[in-house]
Design an enzyme around this catalytic site. Structure first.
Site, PDB file in Angstrom:
ATOM      1  N   LYS A  68       5.183  11.791   7.780  1.00  0.00           N
ATOM      2  CA  LYS A  68       5.609  10.705   6.883  1.00  0.00           C
ATOM      3  C   LYS A  68       7.123  10.497   6.951  1.00  0.00           C
ATOM      4  CE  LYS A  68       3.776  13.058   3.481  1.00  0.00           C
ATOM      5  NZ  LYS A  68       3.044  14.108   4.185  1.00  0.00           N
TER       6      LYS A  68
ATOM      7  N   GLY B 279       8.034  18.789   2.538  1.00  0.00           N
ATOM      8  CA  GLY B 279       9.042  19.029   3.566  1.00  0.00           C
ATOM      9  C   GLY B 279       8.909  17.919   4.587  1.00  0.00           C
ATOM     10  N   HIS B 280       9.828  16.972   4.572  1.00  0.00           N
ATOM     11  CA  HIS B 280       9.753  15.820   5.468  1.00  0.00           C
ATOM     12  C   HIS B 280      10.850  15.957   6.519  1.00  0.00           C
ATOM     13  CE1 HIS B 280       7.744  13.440   1.943  1.00  0.00           C
ATOM     14  NE2 HIS B 280       7.038  14.469   2.347  1.00  0.00           N
TER      15      HIS B 280
ATOM     16  N   ASP C  24       1.920  16.711   5.895  1.00  0.00           N
ATOM     17  CA  ASP C  24       2.631  17.002   7.148  1.00  0.00           C
ATOM     18  C   ASP C  24       2.204  16.089   8.290  1.00  0.00           C
ATOM     19  OD1 ASP C  24       3.964  19.088   5.865  1.00  0.00           O
ATOM     20  OD2 ASP C  24       2.362  20.509   6.349  1.00  0.00           O
TER      21      ASP C  24
ATOM     22  N   GLN D 281       2.915  15.135   0.247  1.00  0.00           N
ATOM     23  CA  GLN D 281       1.590  15.739   0.421  1.00  0.00           C
ATOM     24  C   GLN D 281       0.657  14.722   1.102  1.00  0.00           C
ATOM     25  OE1 GLN D 281       3.077  16.375  -3.057  1.00  0.00           O
ATOM     26  NE2 GLN D 281       4.068  17.885  -1.789  1.00  0.00           N
TER      27      GLN D 281
END
Ligand code: GDP
Ligand code: IMO
Ligand code: MG
Length: 430
Positions: free
Chosen positions: A20, A44-45, A17, A221
């Site tokens: 990225k 989750g990007h 988080d 990650q």
């Protein structure tokens, strides 16, 4: 004569988080292809483009650039239902997913029972079935996308996997009845929809590189969640570090020109496990609220803490960072003074055991805050001098250049430092 490689890896330097998604989206325009190499829909990007917000889980962030090709590499585990839901939402937003996306025929398929089996794992996972799917992969009983596409082979492998899974469930006392015939039929239908996007992704990338095209590898990650190099067993089940980009796509290490680490100006972690610089006081709450530190997949509050120099040095060592991208500087704007962990008392390197990690006593230095807004600043000289000093301090202590600074979630809320290795890798050679 072979041309020099101009492919780069972008990955999280901390516990995920780090931002990225924003950075990959920002740099994608200079590359022909964006490839994910590990993980699944545990990622989750988040990307903000004007008033539109996208949260990408399986599909590489580069897909948001029209015409860019996006690759899901062999290192991923794919829940076809999650993939198709994400693809449909992007198509509805005008993205040509079917035209742009390629999926490795060697990636593994995640089934509903992987989620059930995750209930026996109590480290605060995302409950998406990621770990159990990688267990099947390593146990050599997994089903790959290529198997899913062959109805005859799929039936045989599916039935074998169900027998194996039933044995494991019995051993662990898990009783969650499932309609296997319905699941198999559902996956056969998924196969039909996915099939046009599937290819031998290593070959696809190899052919593209041979033509002189460039690839940006997008990590999911973060380094400290890496199965081997992270805070084991409080990690994810894949290789999030730079080496994973090669094994997870089939692109050889000789084709990588540079590696960029993304780090917050502080640090967060979701789920259980050691966290030496965690701020369990009001200051931690303030960061969470100002930084909106709530998980983009599970909505869980993220644990917040202070920048950890020894952790970053370790991360730079195992990844070989050429440059760092520092995000969320603006979140620190209101602080009067900012603690930075500069060493672990009496410990050199990163302890390998949980007990060793939990014994860490961080030694802090306190840097003056700037107490003015940096939000949206896009030139280094416009930053308050205390903010520039903070960055310089972290560069000196970590030994890694900070080539890019993010001051907000939007593309233009970014400082790019010319003359840096970051600039050279991300812009100058394109
Ligand atoms: P990722 O998983 O590494 O892509 O990061 P996430 O998307 O899970 O979390 C990062 C969050 O921070 C997202 O909501 C981004 O929109 C946001 N973000 C990224 N960079 C910045 C920044 O510089 N400042 C602020 N305030 N938010 C940012
Ligand atoms: P992105 O790509 C932050 C964490 C989970 C849990 C551990 C194992 O958005 O940075 P898993 O479901 O992977 O078996 O959970 O890893 N985790 C993440 N934390 N960002 C992520 O992804 C994460 N993906 C997994 O919270 O602690
Ligand atoms: Mg995330």
């Amino acid at each position: 004569m072979k041309s020099l490689p101009n492919n780069i890896i972008i990955l999280g330097a901390q516990w995920g988080d780090e931002g990225k998604g924003k950075i990959v989206d920002l740099l994608s325009h200079g590359f022909d292809i964006v490839a994910r190499y590990q993980g699944g829909h545990n990622a989750g990007h988040t990307i903000l483009i004007g008033d539109r917000k996208f949260v990408l889980k399986l599909i590489p962030s580069g897909i948001l650039h029209p015409g860019k090709r996006a690759v899901i590499g062999n290192g991923l585990v794919i829940d076809p239902a999650a993939l198709l839901t994400e693809a449909d939402a992007l198509e509805a937003a005008g993205v040509d997913v079917r035209g742009q996306l390629r999926i490795s025929n060697r990636a593994h398929v995640l089934f509903p029972w992987h989620r059930t089996m995750e209930k026996r794992i109590s480290i605060g996972t995302t409950s998406r079935g990621i770990g159990p799917c990688y267990e099947d992969k390593a146990g050599r009983r997994g089903i790959r996308i290529s198997d899913l596409l062959d109805p005859r082979i799929f039936r045989v492998l599916f039935d074998c996997l169900v027998i194996e899974k039933t044995r494991i469930e019995e051993a662990f006392g898990i009783h969650e009845p499932m309609d296997y015939a319905a699941i198999r039929a559902e996956y056969e239908a998924f196969a039909v929809r996915i099939q046009p996007m599937v290819c031998d992704a290593a070959q696809f990338l190899g052919d593209a590189l041979a033509k002189g095209e460039s690839v940006l590898f997008e990590g999911a990650q973060g380094t400290m969640l890496d199965l081997d190099h992270g805070t084991y067993p409080f990690v994810t089940s894949s290789s999030a570090t730079a080496g994973g980009a090669c094994t997870g796509t089939g692109v050889p290490p000789t084709r990588i020109a540079g590696i960029l680490g993304v780090s917050k100006a502080y640090i967060t972690r979701v789920g259980g496990g050691p966290f030496p610089t965690e701020a369990l006081d009001a200051a931690g709450d303030a960061i969470r609220n100002r930084g909106n530190e709530f998980g983009s997949v599970t909505g869980r509050p993220r644990r917040c803490g202070w920048f950890d120099v020894p952790l970053l040095r370790y991360s730079a060592m195992v990844n070989g960072f050429d440059s760092l991208i520092m995000t969320k500087l603006d979140v620190l704007d209101e602080l009067e003074r900012i603690p930075v962990c500069v060493e672990y008392r009496g410990v050199s390197g990163m302890p390998a055991t949980v007990a060793g990690l939990e014994r860490i006593e961080p030694v802090y230095e306190y840097l003056p805050g700037w107490q003015s807004s940096t939000e949206g600043i896009s030139h280094l000289e416009d930053l308050p001098s205390a903010a520039r000093d903070y960055i310089k301090f972290l560069e000196n202590r970590t030994g890694v250049e900070i080539g890019c600074i993010s001051t907000g979630p939007e593309r233009n809320q970014t400082i790019v430092r010319s003359g840096t290795r970051f600039y050279e890798l991300a812009f100058a050679s394109r």
